[in-house]
Structure formats: structure tokens, C-alpha cells
Design an enzyme around this catalytic site. Structure first.
Site, PDB file in Angstrom:
ATOM      1  N   LYS A  76       0.851  -1.196   0.000  1.00 27.63           N
ATOM      2  CA  LYS A  76       0.000   0.000   0.000  1.00 27.63           C
ATOM      3  C   LYS A  76       0.888   1.247   0.000  1.00 27.63           C
ATOM      4  O   LYS A  76       1.915   1.279   0.694  1.00 27.63           O
ATOM      5  CB  LYS A  76      -0.915  -0.023   1.238  1.00 27.63           C
ATOM      6  CG  LYS A  76      -1.923   1.134   1.290  1.00 27.63           C
ATOM      7  CD  LYS A  76      -2.908   0.970   2.460  1.00 27.63           C
ATOM      8  CE  LYS A  76      -3.923   2.100   2.514  1.00 27.63           C
ATOM      9  NZ  LYS A  76      -4.912   1.937   3.609  1.00 27.63           N
ATOM     10  N   SER A 151      -9.916   2.165   2.645  1.00 29.16           N
ATOM     11  CA  SER A 151      -9.009   2.944   1.831  1.00 29.16           C
ATOM     12  C   SER A 151      -7.987   2.113   1.077  1.00 29.16           C
ATOM     13  O   SER A 151      -7.362   2.615   0.142  1.00 29.16           O
ATOM     14  CB  SER A 151      -8.259   3.944   2.726  1.00 29.16           C
ATOM     15  OG  SER A 151      -7.461   3.267   3.669  1.00 29.16           O
ATOM     16  N   SER A 175     -10.347  -0.341   6.794  1.00 34.19           N
ATOM     17  CA  SER A 175      -9.756  -0.269   5.447  1.00 34.19           C
ATOM     18  C   SER A 175      -9.064  -1.516   4.933  1.00 34.19           C
ATOM     19  O   SER A 175      -8.684  -1.575   3.766  1.00 34.19           O
ATOM     20  CB  SER A 175      -8.787   0.896   5.361  1.00 34.19           C
ATOM     21  OG  SER A 175      -9.516   2.092   5.243  1.00 34.19           O
TER      22      SER A 175
HETATM   23  N1  GLN Z   1     -13.512   4.452   5.985  1.00 32.26           N
HETATM   24  C1  GLN Z   1     -12.915   4.961   7.188  1.00 32.26           C
HETATM   25  C2  GLN Z   1     -12.497   6.390   6.981  1.00 32.26           C
HETATM   26  O1  GLN Z   1     -12.797   6.920   5.976  1.00 32.26           O
HETATM   27  C3  GLN Z   1     -11.760   4.100   7.599  1.00 32.26           C
HETATM   28  C4  GLN Z   1     -10.554   4.309   6.786  1.00 32.26           C
HETATM   29  C5  GLN Z   1      -9.398   3.455   7.215  1.00 32.26           C
HETATM   30  O2  GLN Z   1      -9.556   2.428   7.858  1.00 32.26           O
HETATM   31  N2  GLN Z   1      -8.204   3.898   6.849  1.00 32.26           N
HETATM   32  O3  GLN Z   1     -11.881   6.984   7.795  1.00 32.26           O
END
Ligand code: GLN
Length: 484
Positions: A76, A151, A175
Site C-alpha cells: 500500500k 481505503s 480499510s
Molecule cells: N472508511 C474509514 C475512513 O474513511 C476508515 C478508513 C481506514 O480504515 N483507513 O476513515
């Protein structure tokens, strides 16, 4: 080869049936073929990957290889990797070349694994659809008109389309697990503190955690053996005894007590998703698991609590991007203040700005007690709910996400609808607990994930629970149509 488990890929390399250079080239060729449509990778550097593969082949020839030596992984783009562009999905870091390796990258390098490239992601990991990336959205390989989740959407699409052997992700509120559910693979968010955050670009430091995204629980276990471990450079890294996460994979499940939180099966859960989860539960009963009803009474508060605490931490973490030391700097400005303002206004996208504004607001002197402090107190109650639940059961199960992958653009105009994607995942981040998502079936040809939540440091048992299921089902081996 592309469908093989990490163990089988390792055997292919050890027996010299395939070299790491050949294996790496196979995945690089696939990236060339599919990435223009899927957009899973932000950066690919064939020369660098093949040089690592060559070094791995030398290791294998010298007999110094370990299980993951020579296997190509996608990383990532939140992990700093020395001499690689590391963007975190943001224009702010569009031209940032990391001068050092994140702990996770070091761990993969130390075992001689190959870095295939850096994967697309929501900007600074803020999002549930990968649509906030400065480098464009990622397509879900199961249906190119839909999102892969976020994400870690690039890693997710790369695993689903077999554009890597496996990938890394990070999970602040879901995410790793939400994209695992939407793209049909196995993903694990470890106990907070188990995998070092050193060199992992910070979003919400008390919640961020790195973990494996792979085809199976067994693959995740092998990756955890490399990723987990104490690191003094992360002050929240836990000095937990090094474990072999594959050791318990084949334990029988007879007598396992599984809790089903009633809040995870309430209104808002799609009927088809509920059916898939019920079928998975029936399968677990056949394996000898016993089910008990439990309650997590404060779970419904996890989204509001998260959207106070995560932006608060983000507003502080992202203050470092000021155009002075690194990252985007505006070209025209009259004074220092204007340089700060323009650099940040130009470098950050809309969602990141929204979070910085919310975070700054909840931390301001007049509102700190009403929002930040109150959210911290409820965070404690959420953790207490789990503590009570784990007196009644060993493992908690439920859906990972209330529905399947949605259409690109469907939720971009409605942040609250987007935030609700994580309604079943965020509570574990707030409590610091490990959670995983395992492919459990399909609804209208789209993957559905089963969530498995464990107690602190119970990853080996969770992997065992997932592995046992994957021995009697084949959801995890299914591949998207149109991807060959
Ligand atoms: N969807 C959540 C957010 O927008 C979690 C994102 C994540 O786990 N990095 O913050």
C-alpha cells in the site's frame, strides 16, 4: 501460478520449478495488462522489482531462503519504501521519494520478498471507496462499474485480480476488512500495537494498524509471521512474544464459543448479505462451533465517536504538511502565511480538508470537553462492551459490511452514507481488537465477507477459525470473471 497459495509459490521457488524473476515477471505482465483498467497501482518500477527478484534467486540458490523469499507482494502506498515514490494517495506527496523504509517494508525486505509496486488508496487513507485518491479511483475487478472499497482499494483490487501474490494494507476504521469483503479475499487487522507503525504515514495514530490482504487465512498467517513483532521506533509497538501464526491453523473447532452481536444483525443489514452470513454460521455449526447471542450496547455510537477522534488525530498528524520541509509547495505566495495556506489548499483534497476542519473544531478550547473528551469516554465504554462479550465467547462473528460493492460515484455526494460502510468494523479499531474478513459467498455475483473478531492477541485462533472454514468451502478461491 497466479492462483497458488503463498506456500505453493514458495515450494515452486524452492524446487526451482520457477525462478523469482519469472514469477515477478508474470505478475508485472499482468499489471501491464490489467492496471490501465483497474488502476490498482500508483507506482510500478519493473527494474527495482526484478533486481529484488534476482537477489532472491541468489538466496534460493545459496540455500538461505525462507518461506516468503522471492514472492512478489504489493505494498500500500502508505508505507515509506526507500527510493520509491510514496504518495499516500495525495497530491501533497505526489513527488515524495521516501528516504527510508517503513518497518513493514523492512520486514518484507529482510526475508527477501519482492516489492511489486505501490498500490492506490484513498487520500491519506480517508475513505471507503478509493474515490478520494488524487491518482483516480480503483475499479472493483468483480464489476468494473463498482468500487473496490477503501481505503486500501488498490491492494484489494490487486489481490482480487491476481496482480500480486498478496498485499499489505492498513485499517484505521475498516480499510483492510471492508475492501476484503467487497473484493472477495481474506484480510486481517491485527491487535493495535502488534505491527509497527514506523514509516507508515499517519492518519489517526491511536487507530492505524497494518495487516495482510491475501487469498486465504493461511497466506495471512505466513505474512503475519513476517509483519508482527516489537519495534522500538514505534512507541505504541507492543513487546508481545513472537508467535508462529501458522501453528494453530489446523486445530479442530469443536467447542469453540462464537458470539453473535445482535447489533450486527439489526436494521441496515442487507437481506442477501444476512443470508450469506447465516449460511456461514450453519457451516461453522457443522464444524462443531457453538453460538451464543451477545450484545455490544454501545456499538451504534462507534461511527460518531470515530468521526470525532480520527479527524482530531488527523488534524494534528497532517499539520506537518506545510510546504516547508517536504511535500507540495505552492508556486506563488507573498509571505510565509500565504505559502502555508496555499500549499495546503492546493495539496489536500476535499475529504482530507473536511477531516482537518472537523478535527480542529473538536479539539478547540471551547468544544474539547463537549466532543473530544466525550468521545474518548464512549470509546472506553465500547472497549468495555467487548471485554464483557469475551467473557461469554471466544470469537465474535457477523457481517463485515452491511452490503456489497456499490457503484462508483454512488456515495461520493453523501459522506454519511460513505461513513456507514464501516459500521461493523470501526468498534474493533476503537477497542484495539483484531478483526478479519473472510469470503463467505455472493449476492448478485458480488462477494460478501464474514467478519471474525477476536480478543487481544488472539490472531492465531482467528486464523484457525478462518482456515477451518476455508478447508470446507471454496469461496476464497473464486476469481472475478473477465480476469484470467
Ligand atoms: N472508511 C474509514 C475512513 O474513511 C476508515 C478508513 C481506514 O480504515 N483507513 O476513515
Amino acid at each position: 501460478m497466479i492462483n497458488q497459495s503463498l506456500k505453493n509459490l514458495s515450494q515452486l521457488l524452492a524446487s526451482k520449478a520457477v525462478s523469482s524473476v519469472e514469477m515477478t515477471q508474470t505478475f508485472l505482465d499482468r499489471i501491464r495488462q490489467y492496471n490501465p483498467d483497474i488502476n490498482a497501482y500508483i507506482t510500478v518500477d519493473e527494474e527495482k522489482s526484478l533486481a529484488q527478484a534476482k537477489a532472491a534467486d541468489a538466496n534460493i540458490a545459496a540455500g538461505t531462503a525462507t518461506t516468503l523469499t522471492g514472492i512478489p507482494f504489493a505494498q500500500k502506498d502508505i508505507f515509506c519504501a526507500k527510493d520509491w515514490k510514496t504518495t499516500c494517495g495525495s497530491k501533497m506527496l505526489e513527488n515524495f521519494i521516501a528516504p527510508y523504509d517503513a518497518h513493514v517494508i523492512t520486514q518484507f525486505n529482510n526475508v527477501g520478498a519482492v516489492n511489486l509496486g505501490k498500490t492506490n488508496m484513498d487520500e491519506f487513507a480517508m475513505g471507503s471507496s478509493n474515490e478520494t485518491s488524487y491518482f483516480g479511483g480503483v475499479k472493483n475487478p468483480w464489476d468494473l462499474t463498482r468500487v473496490p472499497g477503501g481505503s486500501s482499494g488498490g491492494s484489494a483490487a490487486a489481490v482480487a485480480a491476481r496482480l500480486c501474490a498478496a498485499a499489505t494494507g492498513t485499517d484505521t476504521g475498516g480499510s483492510i476488512r471492508q475492501p476484503a469483503s467487497l473484493c472477495g479475499f481474506t484480510g486481517l487487522k491485527p491487535t493495535y500495537g502488534l505491527v509497527s507503525r514506523y514509516g507508515m504515514i499517519a492518519f489517526a495514530s491511536s487507530l492505524d494498524q497494518a495487516g495482510p490482504m491475501a487469498k486465504s487465512a493461511e497466506d495471512c498467517a505466513l505474512m503475519m509471521n513476517v509483519m508482527a513483532g516489537f519495534d522500538a521506533r514505534d512507541s505504541t509497538s507492543l513487546n508481545h512474544l513472537k508467535e508462529d501464526y501458522t501453528a494453530q491453523l489446523n486445530q479442530p473447532l469443536a467447542g469453540l464459543k462464537v458470539g453473535l452481536p445482535k447489533e450486527y444483525f439489526a436494521d441496515g443489514l442487507d437481506g442477501d448479505v444476512a443470508k450469506v452470513i447465516e449460511t456461514a454460521i450453519a457451516e461453522y455449526k457443522k464444524l462443531g462451533a457453538e453460538f451464543v447471542d451477545i450484545s455490544l450496547p454501545n456499538a451504534s455510537l462507534s461511527i460518531p465517536v470515530y468521526y470525532v477522534l480520527a479527524p482530531a488525530e488527523a488534524s494534528s498528524n497532517l499539520s506537518r504538511y506545510d510546504g516547508v520541509r517536504y511535500g507540495h509547495r505552492a508556486e506563488e505566495y507573498d509571505d510565509l502565511m500565504e505559502m502555508y495556506m496555499k500549499s495546503r489548499a492546493e495539496g489536500f483534497g476535499e475529504e482530507v480538508k473536511r477531516r482537518i476542519l472537523i478535527g480542529t473544531y473538536v479539539l478547540s478550547a471551547g468544544y474539547y470537553d463537549a466532543y473530544y473528551l466525550k468521545a474518548q469516554k464512549i470509546r472506553h465504554l465500547i472497549a468495555e462492551d467487548f471485554k464483557a462479550a469475551f467473557k461469554q465467547c471466544d470469537i465474535i462473528m457477523g457481517p463485515t459490511v452491511p452490503s456489497t460493492a456499490f457503484k462508483t460515484g454512488e456515495k461520493t455526494g453523501d459522506p454519511i452514507a460513505m461513513y456507514l460502510q464501516d459500521i461493523y468494523t470501526i468498534a474493533t479499531n476503537l477497542a484495539g481488537l483484531p478483526g478479519m474478513s473472510v469470503p463467505a459467498g455472493f449476492s448478485h455475483d458480488l462477494p460478501v465477507g464474514l467478519q471474525i473478531i477476536g480478543n487481544y492477541f488472539d490472531e492465531a485462533r482467528m486464523l484457525n477459525v478462518a482456515h477451518a472454514y476455508q478447508q470446507v468451502t471454496d469461496w476464497h478461491t473464486a476469481m472475478p470473471k473477465g480476469i484470467a
